[in-house]
Design an enzyme around this catalytic site. Structure first.
Site, PDB file in Angstrom:
ATOM      1  N   TRP A 148      -4.095   0.249   4.057  1.00  0.00           N
ATOM      2  CA  TRP A 148      -3.370   1.083   5.014  1.00  0.00           C
ATOM      3  C   TRP A 148      -3.056   0.294   6.282  1.00  0.00           C
ATOM      4  CZ3 TRP A 148      -3.619   3.436   9.818  1.00  0.00           C
ATOM      5  CH2 TRP A 148      -2.826   4.581   9.990  1.00  0.00           C
ATOM      6  N   GLU A 169      -4.860  18.821   6.193  1.00  0.00           N
ATOM      7  CA  GLU A 169      -3.692  17.935   6.150  1.00  0.00           C
ATOM      8  C   GLU A 169      -2.696  18.411   5.087  1.00  0.00           C
ATOM      9  OE1 GLU A 169      -5.302  13.640   7.475  1.00  0.00           O
ATOM     10  OE2 GLU A 169      -5.674  14.025   5.365  1.00  0.00           O
ATOM     11  N   TRP A 205      -8.961   9.221  -0.258  1.00  0.00           N
ATOM     12  CA  TRP A 205      -9.541   8.392   0.814  1.00  0.00           C
ATOM     13  C   TRP A 205     -10.995   8.045   0.539  1.00  0.00           C
ATOM     14  CZ3 TRP A 205      -6.074   6.064   3.417  1.00  0.00           C
ATOM     15  CH2 TRP A 205      -4.874   6.690   3.754  1.00  0.00           C
ATOM     16  N   TRP A 254       0.816  -1.225   0.000  1.00  0.00           N
ATOM     17  CA  TRP A 254       0.000   0.000   0.000  1.00  0.00           C
ATOM     18  C   TRP A 254       0.845   1.269   0.000  1.00  0.00           C
ATOM     19  CZ3 TRP A 254      -4.954   2.007   0.047  1.00  0.00           C
ATOM     20  CH2 TRP A 254      -5.099   3.296   0.589  1.00  0.00           C
ATOM     21  N   PHE A 271       4.124   9.066  10.013  1.00  0.00           N
ATOM     22  CA  PHE A 271       3.206   9.726   9.094  1.00  0.00           C
ATOM     23  C   PHE A 271       3.970  10.712   8.195  1.00  0.00           C
ATOM     24  CE2 PHE A 271      -1.370   9.277  10.970  1.00  0.00           C
ATOM     25  CZ  PHE A 271      -1.236   7.897  10.981  1.00  0.00           C
ATOM     26  N   SER A 272       3.205  11.422   7.393  1.00  0.00           N
ATOM     27  CA  SER A 272       3.789  12.238   6.325  1.00  0.00           C
ATOM     28  C   SER A 272       4.736  13.331   6.811  1.00  0.00           C
ATOM     29  CB  SER A 272       2.678  12.878   5.495  1.00  0.00           C
ATOM     30  OG  SER A 272       2.125  11.895   4.672  1.00  0.00           O
ATOM     31  N   ASP A 296       0.346   9.149   0.706  1.00  0.00           N
ATOM     32  CA  ASP A 296       0.987  10.440   0.396  1.00  0.00           C
ATOM     33  C   ASP A 296       2.450  10.397  -0.061  1.00  0.00           C
ATOM     34  OD1 ASP A 296      -1.245  10.733   1.972  1.00  0.00           O
ATOM     35  OD2 ASP A 296      -0.288  11.975   3.490  1.00  0.00           O
TER      36      ASP A 296
HETATM   37  C1  FRU Z   1      -3.124  12.228   4.377  1.00  0.00           C
HETATM   38  C2  FRU Z   1      -2.783  11.575   5.696  1.00  0.00           C
HETATM   39  C3  FRU Z   1      -1.821  12.453   6.466  1.00  0.00           C
HETATM   40  C4  FRU Z   1      -1.115  11.473   7.340  1.00  0.00           C
HETATM   41  C5  FRU Z   1      -1.036  10.253   6.463  1.00  0.00           C
HETATM   42  C6  FRU Z   1      -1.131   8.943   7.176  1.00  0.00           C
HETATM   43  O1  FRU Z   1      -3.510  11.336   3.383  1.00  0.00           O
HETATM   44  O2  FRU Z   1      -3.960  11.328   6.429  1.00  0.00           O
HETATM   45  O3  FRU Z   1      -2.433  13.497   7.180  1.00  0.00           O
HETATM   46  O4  FRU Z   1       0.143  11.943   7.712  1.00  0.00           O
HETATM   47  O5  FRU Z   1      -2.087  10.354   5.520  1.00  0.00           O
HETATM   48  O6  FRU Z   1      -0.837   7.874   6.345  1.00  0.00           O
END
Ligand code: FRU
Length: 494
Positions: A63, A223, A306, A36, A98-99, A39
């Site tokens: 995810w 985000e 999403w 998977w 995360f991102s 971002d």
């Molecule tokens: C955006 C998000 C970010 C987060 C990441 C988690 O698609 O929700 O805010 O860091 O994906 O995978």
């Protein structure tokens, strides 16, 4: 020191990648190595190559605890996988890396800033999620997490702001050598805000100010912010959650937003004047930019969303790809996007027709294919009533077709992928509005086996969608209700 978790991921991805045939992947869009992807992260130019990291769960096509996948490229089109860069292996990021973003330090190290996620059990048995900002430095392959992580926590937030929704740091260096970072956060009113942080050395960070506030005008939580100067304007890109449609804008639930305005370098004051979506198609989210060595601002996004990613593919072993990198500019106060010019080097076998009259359905010898770059220039036919509708249908055979249509009287461009191999009852159409009352329209359509990206009127608007169509379906046809004059130039890409 590489942790056990990262070693396992690296070992797993190396074997799993071999089970995916190259011919089943996009050719010049980066797709996930295995499992998977969401971002884009850490998009940067380091030691002669572009580096692109991504939100990554190698073990399944859905995810899961986030790692950072990693790939490099010399032209942003041919990508080479590198071993996964980050794994959730520290107490402060045990539930996900995360991102985040990257830049190059003066001493030659590559600096990554990302969000560490930690779920903490409350006395009543429920969980609290803490999101903090963390650093790692490396040499372009191996990264060491900073011993003083996390460098920004709930304690650095303005009063009442949420430490559970505090993520996606984007860092950059100012002309005076100091560092800035924007991050998404939830304000006390329950909607998004973008916070600005500053640092003298890239390691020690302080809160500076709230750069932009949502007040629930554009969705809820904000985000994946990015902020930069472009053609003399300040540009703030955001991916808002839970958007409400406004006219033909913001139909994606999880949408994209571009705020353009005046920015003062001295004081970091940003006053935005206009808003627009970044992409008007179905599958585009969480975009991030970088600067090329020759000064172009390049945007790349997750070519999924999403709201539409319940496309879980039975038996599939990868899910997720990035958009085509796009060159950004500001024209007439709007964000314009063009496919990166490096794509031109992949073109071959030009087929061209001028002055074709499209009436009913027309196919043209040599115009077909699933990895193509095709430009259409449309207008009405002199002395004839303005046409009602034009459509180009591609990835087509008896069972499948995807189309881009245009109704000049309403100024509506529509992408329709109902018959594109999806087995899920998700949204398959999207419309956007342009000024096309005279019947003139320019479309640049880029196909790479499992996606379509349409750049309308030299990039004034872009529509992106992924498709799951059988690779055999490669026919293209044109349709008009009325009469359309069309020029077409098509190249195969490889
Ligand atoms: C955006 C998000 C970010 C987060 C990441 C988690 O698609 O929700 O805010 O860091 O994906 O995978």
């Amino acid at each position: 020191m590489t942790s056990q978790t990262l070693r396992e991921a690296r070992k797993y991805e190396e074997t799993a990648e071999k089970r995916i045939a190259k011919k089943d992947r996009p050719l010049f869009h980066l797709s996930v190595r295995t499992g998977w992807m969401n971002d884009p992260n850490g998009f940067s130019f380091y030691e002669g190559k572009y580096h692109l990291f991504y939100q990554y769960y190698p073990y399944d096509c859905k995810w899961g605890p986030m790692h950072w996948g990693h790939a490099v490229s010399c032209d942003l089109l041919h990508w080479e996988y590198l071993p996964a860069a980050l794994a959730p292996d520290e107490p402060y990021d045990k539930d996900g890396c995360f991102s985040g973003s990257a830049l190059v330090l003066e001493d030659g190290r590559h600096l990554l800033m990302y969000t560490g996620v930690q779920r903490v059990k409350r006395p009543d048995g429920t969980y609290d999620e803490l999101q903090t900002q963390c650093l790692a430095t490396g040499d372009g392959t191996d990264y060491e997490k900073y011993e003083k992580n996390p460098v920004l926590t709930g304690a650095d937030l303005p009063a009442g702001s949420s430490p559970s929704d505090f993520r996606d740091p984007k860092i950059w260096r100012k002309p005076d050598g100091t560092f800035r970072c924007v991050a998404g956060n939830m304000a006390p009113d329950g909607s998004g805000q973008i916070l600005l942080f500053r640092s003298a050395d890239g390691f020690d960070w302080q809160f500076e100010k709230v750069l932009a506030e949502n007040h629930s005008r554009f969705g809820k939580m904000w985000e994946c912010p990015d902020f930069f100067l472009l053609d003399g304007k300040g540009v703030l890109l955001i991916s808002p959650q839970d958007m409400l449609p406004q006219g033909f804008e913001y139909h994606n639930g999880n949408g994209t937003l571009c705020l353009i305005g005046d920015y003062e370098e001295e004081t970091d004051a940003f006053a935005w004047e206009s808003d627009q979506a970044i992409d008007y198609g179905i599958d585009f989210y969480a975009s991030q930019t970088t600067l090329t060595p020759d000064g172009r601002r390049i945007l790349i996004g997750w070519m999924q969303n999403w709201d539409t990613c319940s496309t879980y593919n039975p038996g599939g072993s990868w899910l997720g790809q990035m958009s085509l990198p796009r060159e950004l500019s500001i024209r007439n106060g709007r964000l314009y996007q063009a496919p990166i010019r490096e794509l031109e080097a992949l073109r071959h076998d030009r087929v061209e027709y001028r002055d074709v009259t499209v009436e009913d359905t027309v196919s043209l010898e040599g115009i077909q294919g699933r990895r193509i770059d095709m430009e259409l220039v449309l207008s009405g036919v002199d002395g004839q009533e303005l046409y009602q509708k034009f459509a180009v249908r591609f990835a087509q055979n008896d069972q499948y077709r995807t189309s881009i249509s245009f109704r000049p009287r309403e100024g509506i461009v529509k992408v329709d992928r109902k018959f594109s191999g999806s087995r899920r009852a998700i949204i398959h159409q999207r419309r956007c509005q342009i000024d096309g009352a005279d019947g003139r329209l320019k479309l640049r359509i880029i196909l790479d086996l499992c996606s379509v990206e349409v750049f309308i009127n030299d990039g004034e608007k872009v529509m992106t969608a992924i498709t799951y169509t059988d690779p055999e379906a490669d026919k293209i046809s044109f349709f008009a209700d009325g009469k359309v004059r069309m020029d077409v130039v098509k190249y195969d890409l490889s």
